[in-house]
Scaffold this active site. Structure first.
Site, PDB file in Angstrom:
ATOM      1  N   GLU A 134      18.399 -16.418   2.965  1.00 27.51           N
ATOM      2  CA  GLU A 134      16.693 -15.593   2.648  1.00 27.51           C
ATOM      3  C   GLU A 134      16.373 -15.907   1.982  1.00 27.51           C
ATOM      4  O   GLU A 134      15.200 -16.208   1.188  1.00 27.51           O
ATOM      5  CB  GLU A 134      17.587 -14.334   2.404  1.00 27.51           C
ATOM      6  CG  GLU A 134      18.160 -13.632   3.626  1.00 27.51           C
ATOM      7  CD  GLU A 134      17.966 -12.136   3.309  1.00 27.51           C
ATOM      8  OE1 GLU A 134      17.223 -11.046   2.689  1.00 27.51           O
ATOM      9  OE2 GLU A 134      18.577 -11.257   4.579  1.00 27.51           O
TER      10      GLU A 134
ATOM     11  N   ARG B  83      10.895  -4.013   9.001  1.00 27.17           N
ATOM     12  CA  ARG B  83      11.591  -2.879   9.340  1.00 27.17           C
ATOM     13  C   ARG B  83      11.567  -2.296  10.152  1.00 27.17           C
ATOM     14  O   ARG B  83      10.396  -1.304  10.330  1.00 27.17           O
ATOM     15  CB  ARG B  83      12.350  -2.393   8.134  1.00 27.17           C
ATOM     16  CG  ARG B  83      12.925  -2.959   6.630  1.00 27.17           C
ATOM     17  CD  ARG B  83      14.502  -3.876   7.357  1.00 27.17           C
ATOM     18  NE  ARG B  83      14.378  -4.561   5.996  1.00 27.17           N
ATOM     19  CZ  ARG B  83      15.399  -5.371   6.424  1.00 27.17           C
ATOM     20  NH1 ARG B  83      16.604  -4.888   7.646  1.00 27.17           N
ATOM     21  NH2 ARG B  83      16.515  -5.594   5.237  1.00 27.17           N
TER      22      ARG B  83
ATOM     23  N   ARG C  15      29.791  18.062  11.113  1.00 27.80           N
ATOM     24  CA  ARG C  15      29.070  16.989  10.133  1.00 27.80           C
ATOM     25  C   ARG C  15      28.877  16.268  11.021  1.00 27.80           C
ATOM     26  O   ARG C  15      30.306  15.427  11.239  1.00 27.80           O
ATOM     27  CB  ARG C  15      29.970  16.650   8.993  1.00 27.80           C
ATOM     28  CG  ARG C  15      29.827  18.190   7.697  1.00 27.80           C
ATOM     29  CD  ARG C  15      28.380  18.692   7.927  1.00 27.80           C
ATOM     30  NE  ARG C  15      28.529  19.846   6.649  1.00 27.80           N
ATOM     31  CZ  ARG C  15      28.104  21.173   6.835  1.00 27.80           C
ATOM     32  NH1 ARG C  15      28.293  21.197   8.176  1.00 27.80           N
ATOM     33  NH2 ARG C  15      28.272  21.790   6.642  1.00 27.80           N
TER      34      ARG C  15
ATOM     35  N   PRO D 143      24.429   9.201   1.228  1.00 26.03           N
ATOM     36  CA  PRO D 143      24.978  10.180   1.171  1.00 26.03           C
ATOM     37  C   PRO D 143      25.565  11.902   2.171  1.00 26.03           C
ATOM     38  O   PRO D 143      26.005  12.453   2.734  1.00 26.03           O
ATOM     39  CB  PRO D 143      25.958  10.338   0.270  1.00 26.03           C
ATOM     40  CG  PRO D 143      25.251  10.663  -1.104  1.00 26.03           C
ATOM     41  CD  PRO D 143      23.437   9.739  -0.463  1.00 26.03           C
ATOM     42  N   GLY D 144      24.190  11.676   2.521  1.00 29.77           N
ATOM     43  CA  GLY D 144      23.943  13.254   3.059  1.00 29.77           C
ATOM     44  C   GLY D 144      24.494  12.978   4.722  1.00 29.77           C
ATOM     45  O   GLY D 144      25.013  13.821   5.471  1.00 29.77           O
TER      46      GLY D 144
ATOM     47  N   GLU E 185      14.469 -11.995  10.415  1.00 32.43           N
ATOM     48  CA  GLU E 185      14.052 -13.783   9.247  1.00 32.43           C
ATOM     49  C   GLU E 185      13.189 -13.940   8.787  1.00 32.43           C
ATOM     50  O   GLU E 185      12.868 -15.172   8.295  1.00 32.43           O
ATOM     51  CB  GLU E 185      15.440 -13.802   8.868  1.00 32.43           C
ATOM     52  CG  GLU E 185      17.024 -12.419   8.406  1.00 32.43           C
ATOM     53  CD  GLU E 185      17.829 -13.147   9.168  1.00 32.43           C
ATOM     54  OE1 GLU E 185      17.918 -14.494   9.092  1.00 32.43           O
ATOM     55  OE2 GLU E 185      18.497 -12.971   7.752  1.00 32.43           O
TER      56      GLU E 185
ATOM     57  N   ALA F 279      19.574  -9.950   0.869  1.00 29.95           N
ATOM     58  CA  ALA F 279      20.440  -8.357   1.399  1.00 29.95           C
ATOM     59  C   ALA F 279      21.406  -8.768   2.370  1.00 29.95           C
ATOM     60  O   ALA F 279      20.637  -9.569   3.210  1.00 29.95           O
ATOM     61  CB  ALA F 279      19.870  -7.428   1.208  1.00 29.95           C
TER      62      ALA F 279
ATOM     63  N   GLU G  94      27.557   4.714   3.905  1.00 29.74           N
ATOM     64  CA  GLU G  94      27.748   3.234   3.544  1.00 29.74           C
ATOM     65  C   GLU G  94      27.288   3.416   1.803  1.00 29.74           C
ATOM     66  O   GLU G  94      26.775   3.872   1.216  1.00 29.74           O
ATOM     67  CB  GLU G  94      26.124   2.963   3.939  1.00 29.74           C
ATOM     68  CG  GLU G  94      25.733   1.403   3.448  1.00 29.74           C
ATOM     69  CD  GLU G  94      24.030   1.043   3.922  1.00 29.74           C
ATOM     70  OE1 GLU G  94      23.505  -0.208   3.999  1.00 29.74           O
ATOM     71  OE2 GLU G  94      23.277   1.981   4.047  1.00 29.74           O
TER      72      GLU G  94
ATOM     73  N   GLU H  81      24.267 -14.599   1.198  1.00 32.12           N
ATOM     74  CA  GLU H  81      22.376 -13.536   1.710  1.00 32.12           C
ATOM     75  C   GLU H  81      21.281 -14.291   1.194  1.00 32.12           C
ATOM     76  O   GLU H  81      20.379 -14.702   1.009  1.00 32.12           O
ATOM     77  CB  GLU H  81      22.943 -12.664   1.537  1.00 32.12           C
ATOM     78  CG  GLU H  81      23.758 -11.911   2.073  1.00 32.12           C
ATOM     79  CD  GLU H  81      22.983 -11.934   3.952  1.00 32.12           C
ATOM     80  OE1 GLU H  81      22.208 -12.473   4.148  1.00 32.12           O
ATOM     81  OE2 GLU H  81      24.157 -11.641   4.717  1.00 32.12           O
TER      82      GLU H  81
ATOM     83  N   LEU I 242      24.815  -8.406   5.414  1.00 37.86           N
ATOM     84  CA  LEU I 242      25.877  -6.516   5.781  1.00 37.86           C
ATOM     85  C   LEU I 242      26.919  -7.144   5.120  1.00 37.86           C
ATOM     86  O   LEU I 242      27.517  -8.335   4.888  1.00 37.86           O
ATOM     87  CB  LEU I 242      26.478  -6.434   7.410  1.00 37.86           C
ATOM     88  CG  LEU I 242      25.056  -5.921   7.796  1.00 37.86           C
ATOM     89  CD1 LEU I 242      24.973  -5.741   9.393  1.00 37.86           C
ATOM     90  CD2 LEU I 242      25.070  -4.881   7.207  1.00 37.86           C
TER      91      LEU I 242
END
Length: 199
Positions: free
Chosen positions: A97, A64, A37, A115-116, A145, A76, A120, A93, A78
């Site tokens: 932002e 993005r 995997r 989740p595949g 930004e 948002a 995260e 954040e 990290l």
């Protein structure tokens, strides 16, 4: 039926970066045997639905590169500051932002973004009792930004944008729908800001 325990037999690191690592793991499978995997180990993130007294939410429009276009999103970022508590990260954040502070922060929802292939986790907060960051204390935005567009729109309009496919960022979709539900139920089910992340 007994739950199978998926054990990692071996791990090979393919890439190590600042935000994520890519690894291949050999994992035991039900009925015998193993499977390989590939996965992305991610530092995690926080997002913030900022809801004002007029029932409007703050959205940002940001480029993005992986999808090659601008997306409507929530403030948002990290979980990449050592020792920083998640509510503090969310407020950082929000200030960076959207040039806002919040006197009240609660947990809306937690999500595994995809989740595949990645571990995260994103914690989405609800911020209320908003105030502007003084102009001389505002964060200098750089790179993508610097191109941010910040707007306030009615929460119901934002939900309509989600359902129309105009907002597709996962944390924004989850956060806006959760905020509408929270509002409609008198904010009774919100979790405290320091609630532990799901395991």
């Amino acid at each position: 039926m007994t739950d199978h325990r998926y054990e990692v037999r071996s791990r090979e690191e393919r890439y190590r970066g600042r935000i994520f690592d890519v690894v291949t793991e050999e994992v035991t499978m039900p009925g015998g045997g193993t499977g390989l995997r590939d996965l992305v180990r991610h530092v995690g993130a926080v997002a913030v639905v900022a809801l004002d007294d007029a029932g409007q939410v703050v959205l940002i429009r940001q480029y993005r590169h992986p999808v090659g276009r601008h997306l409507w999103e929530l403030p948002a970022g990290l979980m990449d500051v050592s020792g920083e508590e998640l509510p503090a990260a969310a407020l950082r954040e929000l200030a960076e932002e959207a040039d806002l502070t919040a006197a009240r922060v609660d947990v809306l929802v937690d999500l595994h973004s995809s989740p595949g292939f990645t571990n995260e986790i994103v914690r989405v907060f609800l911020a209320r009792d908003l105030a502007d960051v003084p102009a001389d204390e505002r964060h200098e935005r750089r790179d993508e930004e610097a191109d941010l567009q910040v707007v306030r729109i009615d929460l119901d309009e934002a939900v309509a944008m989600v359902l129309a496919g105009e907002i597709t960022n996962a944390s924004a979709v989850a956060g806006l729908l959760a905020t509408a539900h929270a509002r409609d139920t008198g904010f009774a089910a919100l979790r405290r800001a320091q609630a532990p992340l799901p395991r």
